[in-house]
Design a protein around this motif. Structure first.
Motif, PDB file in Angstrom:
ATOM      1  N   ARG A  69       5.457   3.249  20.595  1.00 57.13           N
ATOM      2  CA  ARG A  69       4.777   2.601  19.565  1.00 57.13           C
ATOM      3  C   ARG A  69       5.404   1.108  19.122  1.00 57.13           C
ATOM      4  N   ASN A  70       5.187   0.301  20.262  1.00 58.62           N
ATOM      5  CA  ASN A  70       5.913  -0.909  20.002  1.00 58.62           C
ATOM      6  C   ASN A  70       5.173  -2.330  19.101  1.00 58.62           C
ATOM      7  N   LEU A  71       4.040  -1.952  18.709  1.00 55.49           N
ATOM      8  CA  LEU A  71       3.467  -3.088  18.175  1.00 55.49           C
ATOM      9  C   LEU A  71       3.849  -3.245  16.697  1.00 55.49           C
ATOM     10  N   VAL A  72       4.181  -4.285  16.280  1.00 54.64           N
ATOM     11  CA  VAL A  72       4.847  -4.706  14.860  1.00 54.64           C
ATOM     12  C   VAL A  72       3.614  -5.742  14.399  1.00 54.64           C
ATOM     13  N   LEU A  73       3.188  -5.326  12.983  1.00 53.70           N
ATOM     14  CA  LEU A  73       2.341  -6.107  12.182  1.00 53.70           C
ATOM     15  C   LEU A  73       3.002  -6.928  11.334  1.00 53.70           C
ATOM     16  N   VAL A  74       2.971  -8.081  11.416  1.00 51.26           N
ATOM     17  CA  VAL A  74       3.792  -9.001  10.248  1.00 51.26           C
ATOM     18  C   VAL A  74       2.717  -9.835   9.594  1.00 51.26           C
ATOM     19  N   ALA A  75       2.992  -9.959   8.343  1.00 51.77           N
ATOM     20  CA  ALA A  75       2.271 -10.617   7.403  1.00 51.77           C
ATOM     21  C   ALA A  75       3.040 -11.168   6.328  1.00 51.77           C
ATOM     22  N   ALA A  76       2.348 -12.406   5.909  1.00 54.85           N
ATOM     23  CA  ALA A  76       3.223 -13.143   4.895  1.00 54.85           C
ATOM     24  C   ALA A  76       2.239 -13.962   4.019  1.00 54.85           C
ATOM     25  N   LYS A  77       2.708 -14.164   2.806  1.00 55.65           N
ATOM     26  CA  LYS A  77       1.628 -14.830   1.792  1.00 55.65           C
ATOM     27  C   LYS A  77       1.713 -16.330   1.847  1.00 55.65           C
ATOM     28  N   ALA A  82       0.094   2.223   3.105  1.00 55.02           N
ATOM     29  CA  ALA A  82       0.332   1.904   1.916  1.00 55.02           C
ATOM     30  C   ALA A  82       1.339   0.386   1.757  1.00 55.02           C
ATOM     31  N   LEU A  83       1.920   0.309   2.700  1.00 55.21           N
ATOM     32  CA  LEU A  83       2.980  -0.769   2.755  1.00 55.21           C
ATOM     33  C   LEU A  83       2.089  -2.206   2.746  1.00 55.21           C
ATOM     34  N   LEU A  84       1.107  -2.147   3.576  1.00 47.70           N
ATOM     35  CA  LEU A  84       0.004  -3.241   3.651  1.00 47.70           C
ATOM     36  C   LEU A  84      -0.818  -3.195   2.449  1.00 47.70           C
ATOM     37  N   ARG A  85      -1.065  -2.364   1.506  1.00 50.31           N
ATOM     38  CA  ARG A  85      -2.014  -2.437   0.362  1.00 50.31           C
ATOM     39  C   ARG A  85      -0.894  -3.037  -0.573  1.00 50.31           C
ATOM     40  N   HIS A  86       0.137  -2.638  -0.755  1.00 50.19           N
ATOM     41  CA  HIS A  86       1.379  -2.884  -1.803  1.00 50.19           C
ATOM     42  C   HIS A  86       1.513  -4.549  -1.417  1.00 50.19           C
ATOM     43  N   PHE A  87       1.704  -4.886  -0.188  1.00 48.44           N
ATOM     44  CA  PHE A  87       1.786  -6.420  -0.080  1.00 48.44           C
ATOM     45  C   PHE A  87       0.662  -7.174  -0.322  1.00 48.44           C
ATOM     46  N   THR A  88      -0.692  -6.507  -0.114  1.00 51.30           N
ATOM     47  CA  THR A  88      -1.733  -7.362  -0.689  1.00 51.30           C
ATOM     48  C   THR A  88      -1.764  -7.533  -2.494  1.00 51.30           C
ATOM     49  N   ARG A  89      -1.274  -6.403  -3.037  1.00 50.54           N
ATOM     50  CA  ARG A  89      -1.573  -6.188  -4.378  1.00 50.54           C
ATOM     51  C   ARG A  89      -0.490  -6.481  -5.150  1.00 50.54           C
ATOM     52  N   CYS A  90       0.782  -6.367  -4.483  1.00 51.43           N
ATOM     53  CA  CYS A  90       2.017  -6.567  -5.362  1.00 51.43           C
ATOM     54  C   CYS A  90       2.516  -8.217  -5.447  1.00 51.43           C
ATOM     55  N   PRO A  91       2.521  -8.824  -6.583  1.00 50.11           N
ATOM     56  CA  PRO A  91       2.934 -10.080  -6.696  1.00 50.11           C
ATOM     57  C   PRO A  91       4.344 -10.474  -6.294  1.00 50.11           C
ATOM     58  N   HIS A  92       5.195  -9.468  -6.232  1.00 48.78           N
ATOM     59  CA  HIS A  92       6.529  -9.591  -5.786  1.00 48.78           C
ATOM     60  C   HIS A  92       6.801  -9.807  -4.401  1.00 48.78           C
ATOM     61  N   VAL A  93       5.906  -8.888  -3.540  1.00 49.78           N
ATOM     62  CA  VAL A  93       5.947  -8.914  -2.081  1.00 49.78           C
ATOM     63  C   VAL A  93       5.597  -9.883  -1.454  1.00 49.78           C
ATOM     64  N   VAL A  94       6.371 -10.480  -0.681  1.00 47.57           N
ATOM     65  CA  VAL A  94       5.895 -11.867  -0.091  1.00 47.57           C
ATOM     66  C   VAL A  94       5.554 -11.890   1.287  1.00 47.57           C
ATOM     67  N   ALA A  95       6.100 -10.764   2.108  1.00 48.92           N
ATOM     68  CA  ALA A  95       5.921 -10.636   3.572  1.00 48.92           C
ATOM     69  C   ALA A  95       6.125  -8.956   3.566  1.00 48.92           C
ATOM     70  N   VAL A  96       5.540  -8.627   4.953  1.00 48.10           N
ATOM     71  CA  VAL A  96       5.754  -7.250   5.249  1.00 48.10           C
ATOM     72  C   VAL A  96       5.877  -7.262   6.790  1.00 48.10           C
ATOM     73  N   THR A  97       6.664  -6.401   7.358  1.00 47.47           N
ATOM     74  CA  THR A  97       6.485  -6.094   8.818  1.00 47.47           C
ATOM     75  C   THR A  97       6.519  -4.419   8.847  1.00 47.47           C
ATOM     76  N   SER A  98       5.328  -4.005   9.741  1.00 48.85           N
ATOM     77  CA  SER A  98       4.840  -2.529   9.861  1.00 48.85           C
ATOM     78  C   SER A  98       5.003  -1.953  11.065  1.00 48.85           C
ATOM     79  N   VAL A  99       5.709  -1.309  11.848  1.00 44.97           N
ATOM     80  CA  VAL A  99       5.480  -0.431  12.891  1.00 44.97           C
ATOM     81  C   VAL A  99       4.878   0.894  12.561  1.00 44.97           C
ATOM     82  N   ALA A 100       3.886   1.239  12.977  1.00 40.27           N
ATOM     83  CA  ALA A 100       3.269   2.467  12.737  1.00 40.27           C
ATOM     84  C   ALA A 100       3.456   3.620  13.749  1.00 40.27           C
ATOM     85  N   CYS A 101       3.069   4.755  13.245  1.00 36.83           N
ATOM     86  CA  CYS A 101       3.228   6.124  14.253  1.00 36.83           C
ATOM     87  C   CYS A 101       2.284   7.015  13.545  1.00 36.83           C
TER      88      CYS A 101
END
Length: 635
Positions: free
Chosen positions: A613-621, A407-426
């Motif tokens: 679970r040590n892998l962090v996915l980082v994305a930015a616009k 959900a964090l990744l989908r909101h990052f791609t779709r919400c104009p307010h979100v400029v970046a995301v860091t996600s550590v999953a489990c």
């Protein structure tokens, strides 16, 4: 070396491996498909796609291993399903050798085999190691002999690199995680020039507290369990009062602390909701113990328990938020929902033995009212991504469970307010799939806002189109295990290893007594490895409603217990494939982000022996090709 894996009984297909040195090739399916294997450099999009193709092919060959339940080792004759040549070299192989020659990724010339291994098993091992993402942090300092980061050399419970104020109530593992992820979030906020952070699934607020007080960011912390929100706000007050005491003593503090703390919101994130209405607040006065979405335990192999979603109530995105205690009080009845699908085991463990988890710690009583020096972050709208959101936002989630990380990744791609995301999953087993829209132990979600449901896996169009991309619940659950920790247990011949064989033998006894009882969730038996099997069996049979005094066939039981090393060896084979499953899930997310036109990078951030679970996915616009690479630099 050059190894060929040809079709054999039960494990069809062909796999050709040349390597496993970085930069060499792996061929799968036909001699015409090749790829560049993992190296120290980030993979291009085409290389990521080819890696996904190769992993799905490998899993199609060996999926029966990772899909197997170790408790069915005897009932389903799992050992007999391995190739005879594998059985011959793995039978009764000592645990330290299993670690050295199978699980650990050493240099080929340094590995000593007591017998000649079949080429098919060597290819299996080389392929599993080669195709998985590296989990070793780059430039993060050395590790101690115990597997702990060097920051715990002087005190195994206190990080030398974290302000003591942020170590209170926080276990060493979490100290390590919040310090490392906090610095990545801070760096990303500087790159994007965005200091507003939304921490989703914030739990007791340890990460949010460090981001706000320690790094000066404006933080909104969203947590589905109102009890944890209460604890988080209480810990915030304790920190501010501790600061005041230091100021009164005029004590010098080498750590720079901000007095702007996080704002805490009790609410769940609905993974199916669009970004305009993604946040749901818990209903007032609902007894979640009677709720169909109340807590449910995981399978015994999952190794943790999670609190599941409480009742749902849709809150209009324009609803006013009073901030502070009003919102917190609304959340007291709520259980941890998709906004907090992180595991509750750590929170419970920290307060085990205390009748009141909200009791003040330390000397004296911490006042309940706001501290005169405490300036919480400016309150945001009920929905921090909705129409009332101001400026730009950075999303973060530390071990966001199941579909929440998606959900964090989908909101990052779709919400104009979100400029970046860091996600550590489990908790990958909690991901929804088309085959399992409601995974075992997970309550049904509210109906989606659109006619077409969206699942947690696969996320990308590319992986969804690959033959054999489906991952079973068991395979996703296996991806949550810690291969480094298990290797340490093998090295030390830990007595805990016998619990696999104990549970598999108990499964035989259960089915002999009642064939209808299969894969029952046997409540964890305390210190099972220290018990004689007779006592373990008595407790286990009692847990599933069978006669604990039933006589045991001693000869049959002894014969099964004598195969303990074979049980451990089979589990090690399955564990060797687990990183491939995690790699495929994370590849799917990376490819999805790039399909949407955004840059991303996967960084091995934590010590994997300390935080699996040590892998962090980082994305930015923004255009961040060079800037993103600095996030994985020296500590």
């Amino acid at each position: 070396m050059r190894v060929h894996l040809w079709r054999h009984a039960g494990l069809g297909g062909r796999l050709r491996v040349r390597g496993p040195a970085a930069g060499e090739t792996i061929e799968s399916g036909s001699p015409h498909t090749a790829m560049t294997v993992l190296s120290g450099q980030p993979l291009s999009l085409e290389e990521q796609k080819q890696l996904a193709v190769n992993i799905t092919h490998v899993l199609s060959l060996y999926g029966s291993i990772v899909d197997s339940y170790i408790i069915e080792f005897f009932t389903d004759n799992l050992w007999g399903k391995l190739p005879y040549s594998w059985q011959a070299v793995l039978t009764d192989l000592p645990s330290p050798q299993l670690a050295a020659v199978l699980l650990e990724k050493g240099k080929p010339e340094e590995i000593c085999y007591s017998v000649v291994w079949p080429l098919s098993l060597l290819a299996f091992k080389a392929t599993a190691h080669t195709l998985a993402f590296s989990r070793t942090p780059r430039g993060r300092g050395s590790m101690s002999a115990t597997g702990r980061p060097e920051e715990f050399r002087e005190n195994r419970c206190q990080s030398a690199k974290l302000n003591p104020l942020f170590r209170k109530h926080v276990k060493p593992k979490k100290q390590h995680e919040i310090r490392q992820l906090g610095k990545v979030v801070k760096k990303l906020s500087e790159i994007t020039r965005c200091d507003q952070v939304v921490d989703i699934g914030s739990g007791q607020g340890h990460l949010s507290r460090f981001l706000a007080f320690g790094l000066g960011l404006s933080v909104t912390a969203i947590e589905g369990d109102g009890r944890l929100v209460d604890m988080a706000t209480k810990f915030d007050r304790e920190l501010v009062w501790a600061l005041e005491k230091k100021q009164a003593r005029r004590a010098k503090d080498p750590w720079e602390i901000s007095l702007r703390g996080p704002s805490h919101v009790a609410g769940w994130v609905n993974p199916q909701a669009p970004w305009q209405e993604f946040l749901l607040l818990p209903q007032r006065g609902i007894d979640t113990a009677q709720s169909p979405m109340a807590e449910s335990g995981l399978s015994p192999e999952a190794g943790a328990t999670c609190d599941l979603p409480g009742p749902w109530k849709s809150i209009p995105p324009t609803a006013p938020w009073g901030g502070g205690r009003d919102v917190v009080e609304m959340g007291k009845a709520g259980e941890k929902g998709p906004g907090g699908w992180g595991c509750m085991a750590a929170a419970r463990e920290e307060h085990r033995g205390s009748p009141d988890p909200f009791r003040s710690r330390g000397h004296g009583c911490v006042p309940n009212g706001p501290h005169p020096l405490y300036r919480p972050s400016r309150p945001m709208a009920v929905n921090p991504l909705g129409p009332l959101a101001e400026g730009r936002l950075l999303l973060t989630g530390l071990h966001a469970c199941g579909d929440l990380s998606v959900a964090l990744l989908r909101h990052f791609t779709r919400c104009p307010h979100v400029v970046a995301v860091t996600s550590v999953a489990c908790c990958y087993m909690k991901l929804t799939t088309q085959e399992e829209p409601t995974p075992p132990g997970l309550a049904a979600l509210p109906p989606p806002s659109t006619d077409r449901p969206e699942y947690g896996y696969p996320l990308s169009a590319w992986v969804a189109g690959l033959p054999g991309h489906a991952l079973s619940y068991k395979a996703r659950e296996a991806a949550c295990h810690a291969i480094e920790d298990y290797a340490l247990r093998l090295r030390s011949k830990s007595p805990i290893l016998r619990t696999h064989c104990y549970r598999a033998t108990l499964e035989m006894l259960i089915r002999a007594a009642d064939p209808a009882k299969r894969r029952l969730g046997v409540q964890t038996i305390n210190k099972a490895h220290q018990l004689a099997f007779e006592e373990y069996a008595r407790l286990g049979l009692q847990c599933v409603g069978l006669d604990p005094a039933a006589p045991l066939d001693r000869a049959c039981v002894d014969a099964m217990l004598a195969q303990q090393q074979n049980v451990v060896a089979f589990f090690s084979l399955a564990l060797l494939l687990a990183p491939l499953v995690e790699t495929l899930i994370l590849l799917d997310r990376m490819i999805y982000l790039q399909e949407q036109g955004f840059q991303c990078q996967l960084i091995p951030l934590f010590n994997p022996s300390f935080s699996p679970r040590n892998l962090v996915l980082v994305a930015a616009k923004a255009g961040l090709d060079s800037a993103l690479s600095t996030l994985a630099g020296e500590d």
